[in-house]
Design a protein around this motif. Structure first.
Motif, PDB file in Angstrom:
ATOM      1  N   ASN A 283     -15.920  34.866 -12.661  1.00 26.84           N
ATOM      2  CA  ASN A 283     -16.393  35.869 -11.705  1.00 26.84           C
ATOM      3  C   ASN A 283     -15.588  35.832 -10.411  1.00 26.84           C
ATOM      4  N   ASN A 284     -14.378  35.334 -10.491  1.00 26.20           N
ATOM      5  CA  ASN A 284     -13.528  35.187  -9.316  1.00 26.20           C
ATOM      6  C   ASN A 284     -12.593  36.393  -9.217  1.00 26.20           C
ATOM      7  N   SER A 285     -12.742  37.171  -8.134  1.00 26.98           N
ATOM      8  CA  SER A 285     -11.931  38.382  -7.975  1.00 26.98           C
ATOM      9  C   SER A 285     -10.674  38.143  -7.150  1.00 26.98           C
ATOM     10  N   GLY A 286     -10.393  36.869  -6.798  1.00 25.46           N
ATOM     11  CA  GLY A 286      -9.121  36.564  -6.167  1.00 25.46           C
ATOM     12  C   GLY A 286      -9.224  36.212  -4.698  1.00 25.46           C
ATOM     13  N   GLY A 287      -8.112  36.369  -4.001  1.00 32.52           N
ATOM     14  CA  GLY A 287      -7.994  35.985  -2.603  1.00 32.52           C
ATOM     15  C   GLY A 287      -6.562  35.566  -2.340  1.00 32.52           C
ATOM     16  N   ASN A 288      -6.368  34.321  -1.937  1.00 30.00           N
ATOM     17  CA  ASN A 288      -5.035  33.788  -1.672  1.00 30.00           C
ATOM     18  C   ASN A 288      -4.619  32.897  -2.836  1.00 30.00           C
ATOM     19  N   SER A 289      -3.457  33.204  -3.437  1.00 28.48           N
ATOM     20  CA  SER A 289      -2.990  32.417  -4.585  1.00 28.48           C
ATOM     21  C   SER A 289      -2.739  30.958  -4.203  1.00 28.48           C
ATOM     22  N   ALA A 290      -2.563  30.674  -2.921  1.00 24.98           N
ATOM     23  CA  ALA A 290      -2.356  29.290  -2.479  1.00 24.98           C
ATOM     24  C   ALA A 290      -3.565  28.416  -2.772  1.00 24.98           C
ATOM     25  N   VAL A 291      -4.759  29.024  -2.805  1.00 25.19           N
ATOM     26  CA  VAL A 291      -5.964  28.253  -3.134  1.00 25.19           C
ATOM     27  C   VAL A 291      -5.913  27.810  -4.591  1.00 25.19           C
ATOM     28  N   GLY A 292      -5.486  28.709  -5.468  1.00 24.46           N
ATOM     29  CA  GLY A 292      -5.332  28.351  -6.876  1.00 24.46           C
ATOM     30  C   GLY A 292      -4.289  27.272  -7.070  1.00 24.46           C
ATOM     31  N   ASN A 293      -3.176  27.382  -6.341  1.00 26.29           N
ATOM     32  CA  ASN A 293      -2.129  26.358  -6.436  1.00 26.29           C
ATOM     33  C   ASN A 293      -2.649  25.000  -5.973  1.00 26.29           C
ATOM     34  N   LEU A 295      -5.738  24.014  -6.147  1.00 26.19           N
ATOM     35  CA  LEU A 295      -6.683  23.542  -7.155  1.00 26.19           C
ATOM     36  C   LEU A 295      -5.970  22.867  -8.324  1.00 26.19           C
ATOM     37  N   ILE A 296      -4.822  23.399  -8.718  1.00 24.49           N
ATOM     38  CA  ILE A 296      -4.066  22.824  -9.840  1.00 24.49           C
ATOM     39  C   ILE A 296      -3.776  21.348  -9.599  1.00 24.49           C
ATOM     40  N   ASN A 297      -3.502  20.991  -8.368  1.00 22.06           N
ATOM     41  CA  ASN A 297      -3.132  19.605  -8.041  1.00 22.06           C
ATOM     42  C   ASN A 297      -4.282  18.617  -8.236  1.00 22.06           C
ATOM     43  N   TYR A 298      -5.495  19.133  -8.469  1.00 22.34           N
ATOM     44  CA  TYR A 298      -6.647  18.245  -8.680  1.00 22.34           C
ATOM     45  C   TYR A 298      -6.912  17.953 -10.163  1.00 22.34           C
TER      46      TYR A 298
END
Length: 454
Positions: A283-293, A295-298
């Motif tokens: 249900n995530n409609s997005g925002g800043n791709s830096a947040v996703g990047n 998250l990957i590091n976790y």
């Protein structure tokens, strides 16, 4: 049956157009010269700043469409008249982030507006009834065949021509918004809707006011509604289940606050000694791709490749970057109209003592969009985790992004579109869809039920 009340709320905002002087603007008449100035303004901004405005129609077709619109302008037209003429220039950008804000209506018109009290969904090329807020006896799931003796496929194709975004998504969107579109944007039916269904039923459905629709829909909603949570963690059996409903870094958390929140959650995951991790972005409609990047590091220590693409140089976007203190020396050196390449980068994971090292699942769904889709696609293409769930209904892995907005000088219509073209790490593969490795029906499922499907 759940008519999304948030959709109704958005509609009320759009109708008023977020303008203080909407009541006066509604009846204001413009000269032909003012309207020509506005259509020239729209065309100039598109051709100067959009990264690739000719993916749906050719440059010559675009020029003809612009010329036809310009030749149709007359003295005495209103903002509404201009809106209907000008919007096709935005529609044919084939840009899923593009839009043009609604035309103004007066308070009295808004209060008296009537709509079709039915909701539909588009499934297997069929328009199916999903919600009924009218007095008519109808069967949920019945297929609509015609409206006012016009074949429904013809109706939908006509309405789809008013919807910006990706070509193949316009008819599903027209079906989803049919309750208001058929009244306000195409065919302009304000009262009697003569509907014929595949079951053989043919009946006339009466329109009702927006206020009545809102009241009728409220009765069907659960009384208790959970507050929106950007992040929510729960341990389920030996699974750490992290729901991430947005990547917004403007109105929710700053990027630094996101890191603090994730540090706290992954510290708890370590304490919980979870064996599996679920990150739910369905249900995530997005925002800043830096947040996703971030998250990957976790959850991944693998080297991975980012998106690639191109960035169009324009004075318009250069001015935007300067105004927001985001100037780029390399971008500034490029000639207007040329492209700045966005090269895929190899990202090596930073040291992270909180990183999870077990099996990780990314849950995607019908509402995964924009940077949430980019996050999921990078995970999928780089094999960083197992991506499961449902294919998103809107958006594409390869798409236009990085939005810039403008307002016409006279009619005060806002419009926006993308100045970048993003290509997934795996390249231009077809179909241009996010397809999960394993399909899971997420409809009305709890987190516990989703875990059972993994």
């Amino acid at each position: 049956m759940k008519l999304k009340l948030t959709l109704l709320a958005v509609l009320f905002v759009q109708i008023t157009f977020a303008q203080k002087n909407c009541n006066e603007l509604y009846s204001k008449k413009f000269t032909k010269q003012q309207l020509e100035q506005d259509i020239d303004f729209i065309k100039a901004k598109i051709t100067n700043a959009h990264v690739n405005p000719y993916t749906e129609i050719s440059k010559s077709e675009f020029e003809k469409k612009y010329t036809d619109i310009r030749n149709s302008l007359k003295d005495g037209m209103t903002q509404k008249d201009f809106y209907y003429l000008a919007k096709p220039l935005i529609v044919t950008l084939n840009d899923e982030h593009s839009s043009m804000s609604d035309f103004c209506v007066t308070d009295s018109i808004r209060k008296s507006m009537k709509v079709l009290p039915l909701k539909f969904k588009y499934e297997n090329d069929k328009m199916l009834l999903t919600e009924n807020y009218s007095d008519s006896k109808l069967t949920i799931g019945d297929e609509v065949i015609s409206l006012n003796n016009i074949p429904i496929h013809e109706v939908l194709e006509t309405c789809a021509q008013t919807i910006p975004g990706a070509m193949e998504e316009r008819i599903p969107i027209a079906v989803d918004r049919f309750w208001i579109m058929i009244n306000k944007y195409c065919y302009f039916i304000t009262d009697d809707y003569n509907l014929k269904f595949k079951s053989g039923l043919q009946t006339v459905v009466k329109s009702i006011s927006l206020e009545q629709l809102k009241a009728n829909a409220s009765k069907s909603q659960p009384k208790k509604k959970e507050d929106f949570k950007p992040l929510d963690y729960k341990k389920i059996k030996d699974y750490a289940y992290l729901t991430v409903n947005t990547f917004d870094d403007r109105n929710t958390f700053t990027l630094e606050e996101w890191k603090t929140k994730l540090d706290s959650i992954f510290s708890q995951i370590k304490k919980d000694n979870a064996k599996n991790l679920v990150i739910d972005v369905h249900n995530n409609s997005g925002g800043n791709s830096a947040v996703g990047n971030l998250l990957i590091n976790y959850f991944s220590d693998k080297t991975y490749y980012t998106y690639q693409g191109k960035f169009k140089k324009s004075k318009e976007y250069a001015d935007y970057l300067k105004a927001n203190n985001k100037e780029s020396a390399e971008y500034s050196k490029i000639k207007d109209g040329d492209y700045y390449p966005i090269r895929s980068r190899s990202v090596t994971a930073n040291e992270n003592p909180l990183r999870f090292h077990g099996k990780t699942y990314i849950i995607v769904g019908k509402n995964t969009f924009s940077s949430a889709m980019m996050f999921s696609v990078m995970v999928l293409d780089n094999k960083l985790a197992e991506v499961v769930g449902e294919a998103p209904e809107r958006g594409h892995p390869n798409h236009f992004g990085e939005l810039i907005s403008f307002q016409t000088p006279n009619t005060k219509l806002d419009f926006l579109f993308g100045v970048k073209e993003w290509i997934r790490p795996a390249g231009n593969i077809l179909p241009n869809k996010l397809i999960p490795i394993k399909v899971i029906d997420l409809n009305n499922k709890t987190r516990e039920e989703i875990v059972e499907e993994l």
